[in-house]
Design a protein around this motif. Structure first.
Motif, PDB file in Angstrom:
ATOM      1  N   GLU A   1      -8.446  -4.043   3.354  1.00  0.00           N
ATOM      2  CA  GLU A   1      -7.041  -3.658   3.240  1.00  0.00           C
ATOM      3  C   GLU A   1      -6.140  -4.781   3.760  1.00  0.00           C
ATOM      4  O   GLU A   1      -6.061  -5.830   3.144  1.00  0.00           O
ATOM      5  CB  GLU A   1      -6.800  -2.329   3.945  1.00  0.00           C
ATOM      6  CG  GLU A   1      -7.565  -1.190   3.266  1.00  0.00           C
ATOM      7  CD  GLU A   1      -7.004   0.172   3.569  1.00  0.00           C
ATOM      8  OE1 GLU A   1      -5.806   0.382   3.345  1.00  0.00           O
ATOM      9  OE2 GLU A   1      -7.773   1.039   4.033  1.00  0.00           O
TER      10      GLU A   1
ATOM     11  N   TYR B   1       1.719  -5.487   4.745  1.00  0.00           N
ATOM     12  CA  TYR B   1       0.839  -4.609   3.971  1.00  0.00           C
ATOM     13  C   TYR B   1       1.405  -3.197   3.884  1.00  0.00           C
ATOM     14  O   TYR B   1       1.580  -2.636   2.818  1.00  0.00           O
ATOM     15  CB  TYR B   1      -0.552  -4.609   4.598  1.00  0.00           C
ATOM     16  CG  TYR B   1      -1.563  -3.749   3.867  1.00  0.00           C
ATOM     17  CD1 TYR B   1      -2.081  -4.147   2.643  1.00  0.00           C
ATOM     18  CD2 TYR B   1      -1.996  -2.549   4.411  1.00  0.00           C
ATOM     19  CE1 TYR B   1      -3.001  -3.357   1.970  1.00  0.00           C
ATOM     20  CE2 TYR B   1      -2.920  -1.762   3.755  1.00  0.00           C
ATOM     21  CZ  TYR B   1      -3.418  -2.165   2.526  1.00  0.00           C
ATOM     22  OH  TYR B   1      -4.327  -1.382   1.865  1.00  0.00           O
TER      23      TYR B   1
ATOM     24  N   ASP C   1       0.843  -1.196   0.000  1.00  0.00           N
ATOM     25  CA  ASP C   1       0.000   0.000   0.000  1.00  0.00           C
ATOM     26  C   ASP C   1       0.873   1.239   0.000  1.00  0.00           C
ATOM     27  O   ASP C   1       1.452   1.593   1.023  1.00  0.00           O
ATOM     28  CB  ASP C   1      -0.931   0.007   1.209  1.00  0.00           C
ATOM     29  CG  ASP C   1      -1.818   1.248   1.223  1.00  0.00           C
ATOM     30  OD1 ASP C   1      -2.122   1.752   0.133  1.00  0.00           O
ATOM     31  OD2 ASP C   1      -2.196   1.699   2.314  1.00  0.00           O
TER      32      ASP C   1
ATOM     33  N   LYS D   1      -6.104   0.404  -2.231  1.00  0.00           N
ATOM     34  CA  LYS D   1      -7.564   0.516  -2.305  1.00  0.00           C
ATOM     35  C   LYS D   1      -8.047   0.973  -3.678  1.00  0.00           C
ATOM     36  O   LYS D   1      -9.229   0.812  -3.998  1.00  0.00           O
ATOM     37  CB  LYS D   1      -8.075   1.472  -1.228  1.00  0.00           C
ATOM     38  CG  LYS D   1      -7.976   0.931   0.191  1.00  0.00           C
ATOM     39  CD  LYS D   1      -8.640   1.839   1.192  1.00  0.00           C
ATOM     40  CE  LYS D   1     -10.157   1.806   1.053  1.00  0.00           C
ATOM     41  NZ  LYS D   1     -10.834   2.551   2.134  1.00  0.00           N
TER      42      LYS D   1
END
Length: 547
Positions: free
Chosen positions: A294, A283, A244, A254
């Motif tokens: 997520e 992540y 991310d 996202k």
């Protein structure tokens, strides 16, 4: 003629597959196949599906991946090379069969796996004491870990990086690194300014929201060259920034559709999971841990496709309440915030304190190894100027982590930007860097845990201590066999020992590594604690007691 051409193509493919060199145990098997069919998007329109058969007969279903021209060139429209990668975990003859999801003719092959040049295997929780890590879950290892932050260094001259950065880690016995370039999404201006200029700063793996059409294969090749070098050295690599990029002004996870997320994880796993030294899927930094759309959803995809079962975590900034108990996570990555108060602003002055590191590690343990991923006294980079942490704070905090039964990483170089390999603000392996002293402190601790103690049989044991200042003295023990107590400034304390004779005892000066032998202890009654006083109260001491 068309049939002859197809037969010749298959003959060339199969001949190359059978000509593979032997592969060492836990090392990387790789081979290429060519597919000249026409596809609108070569990343997604067809899948290369492979089944491997171990010498024992076990079957493993895995995937290959599209790799353009096989050398870093190509895109969704250009290239005809697909690759298969695998990590063999048995010696002997391996067989495999591959097929294409669209019915294009597949093939088969074999390779030999030998014990010569074997790797260590995959880091997992130690099955006999999950406070610690172990290769394949069975061979305990003390992690000597460094946080290397050269985001853009994967585009610098590789030989220069080996000589001036990675080689120094090997020289000083590091077996684990935390890095920002795996996976590559942001911050590429952070490279070693005293080294060659990067060949490019266009190092984002893909354009935001469009992963399956804009993948940069040259970036994959740059990353894998570095990861592969560490793999050959048996040095674990943990990804800090993860997938991310939104927290670093880079492509956001996202923004990908569910289909794109699934594709990217399949592709990423096919390329990276066969590297045994991939020491943690992550992540991104400082997240809650329970978000379905997520980090939790990402981790579930990893667990679905990673047949090798590499470690998987999220970083919890506030480990007082965490989600490491969830089965998707196999170890805990913690930071030392909200240990003293429920609000960050109330406790900022405590982030350099050893006891916040100790407590964060204890709170993060839910039957899985704890890794202090971002201890605020352990990073000269970023945190030193924000907390005022000294090298004494750093030294005390690594002992605080270790006696909490946790592993940790640290860094002794400065500056978020203008990164240097050498000089006073560079890596702490050169004489001109004052943090070379901290590197010595780390090595003293590492040597004790690796060569003097069977650390993997020990657990946090503060309950055995008494008669000392609160939160100042910490114990790690295998009761009745071995004890380790860390006492800052020679703090006096009492320690409850089980009955027995302890004849192999000493005090360790944690600043110099010097030892002072302690006389034999004969304990007839295990109920009464024994009083201890360090040789002096001008330095920090560690007490080691062993049968």
């Amino acid at each position: 003629m068309k049939k002859i051409a197809i037969l010749l193509l298959l003959f060339v493919q199969i001949t190359s597959l059978f000509a593979a060199d032997p592969v060492s145990l836990y090392r990387l098997f790789e081979t290429s196949v060519v597919n000249n069919e026409v596809y609108q998007n070569r990343f997604t329109d067809v899948e290369l599906l492979v089944q491997y058969q171990a010498p024992s007969g076990r079957l493993f279903d895995f995937r290959g991946f599209f790799d353009g021209d096989g050398k870093g060139g190509g895109d969704m429209n250009e290239g005809n090379v697909w690759k298969m990668r695998f990590m063999p975990n048995e010696t002997g003859i391996w067989k495999y069969v591959y097929r294409w999801s669209d019915g294009t003719p597949g093939g088969d092959g074999r390779f030999e796996c030998t014990s010569e040049g074997s790797g260590k295997g995959i880091l997992k929780p130690y099955d006999k004491n999950p406070h610690w890590f172990a290769y394949n879950g069975t061979e305990p290892v003390w992690l000597k870990s460094y946080y290397e932050t050269g985001h853009g260094s994967i585009a610098q001259d590789f030989d220069w990086i080996i000589e001036n950065v990675y080689g120094k880690l090997v020289e000083h016995g590091y077996n684990h690194v935390q890095v920002n370039w795996l996976l590559s999404l942001c911050c590429f201006e952070q490279y070693y300014n005293d080294g060659p200029k990067p060949a490019t700063l266009d190092l984002a793996l893909y354009e935001e929201g469009n992963v399956d059409e804009t993948m940069k294969l040259d970036v994959w090749h740059r990353m894998e060259r570095h990861l592969g070098w560490f793999n050959q050295q048996d040095i674990g690599v943990h990804m800090f920034l993860g997938v991310d990029g939104s927290k670093n002004d880079a492509p956001a996870w996202k923004k990908l559709s569910l289909t794109q997320k699934d594709f990217f994880v399949r592709y990423m796993v096919a390329r990276l999971a066969p590297f045994a030294n991939l020491a943690g899927w992550n992540y991104v930094w400082e997240i809650p841990g329970n978000r379905e759309d997520e980090e939790l959803g990402f981790t579930r995809l990893i667990n679905q496709y990673d047949i090798f079962e590499h470690l998987c975590t999220y970083e919890d900034e506030f480990p007082r309440e965490n989600f490491f108990h969830l089965p998707e996570y196999t170890f805990a990555a913690v930071e030392n915030h909200e240990i003293a108060a429920p609000d960050k602003n109330e406790e900022r002055h405590l982030w350099k304190e050893p006891w916040t590191h100790h407590m964060a590690c204890l709170l993060g343990y839910v039957g899985k190894p704890v890794y202090m991923i971002e201890g605020n006294a352990l990073w000269r980079r970023f945190w030193q100027e924000r907390t005022g942490a000294t090298q004494d704070d750093l030294r005390r905090s690594v002992w605080a982590c270790a006696t909490a039964g946790a592993s940790f990483t640290w860094c002794g170089h400065a500056s978020e930007y203008e990164l240097m390999a050498k000089g006073p603000e560079g890596l702490p392996f050169y004489d001109e860097n004052p943090y070379k002293l901290s590197e010595k402190y780390i090595s003293i601790l590492s040597d004790l845990m690796t060569n003097e103690l069977a650390f993997y049989r020990m657990t946090p044991s503060d309950q055995l201590l008494s008669n000392h200042s609160a939160l100042q003295v910490y114990a790690l023990a295998e009761p009745g066999e071995q004890y380790l107590v860390f006492a800052p400034d020679g703090e006096p304390f009492s320690l409850k020992l089980e009955s027995g004779t302890y004849s192999n005892n000493f005090w360790l000066n944690t600043e110099t590594g010097d030892k002072k032998t302690l006389k034999e202890i004969i304990k007839a009654n295990g109920d009464e604690p024994v009083d201890f006083k360090a040789p002096d109260q001008s330095v920090d001491w560690a007490l080691v007691i062993r049968k």
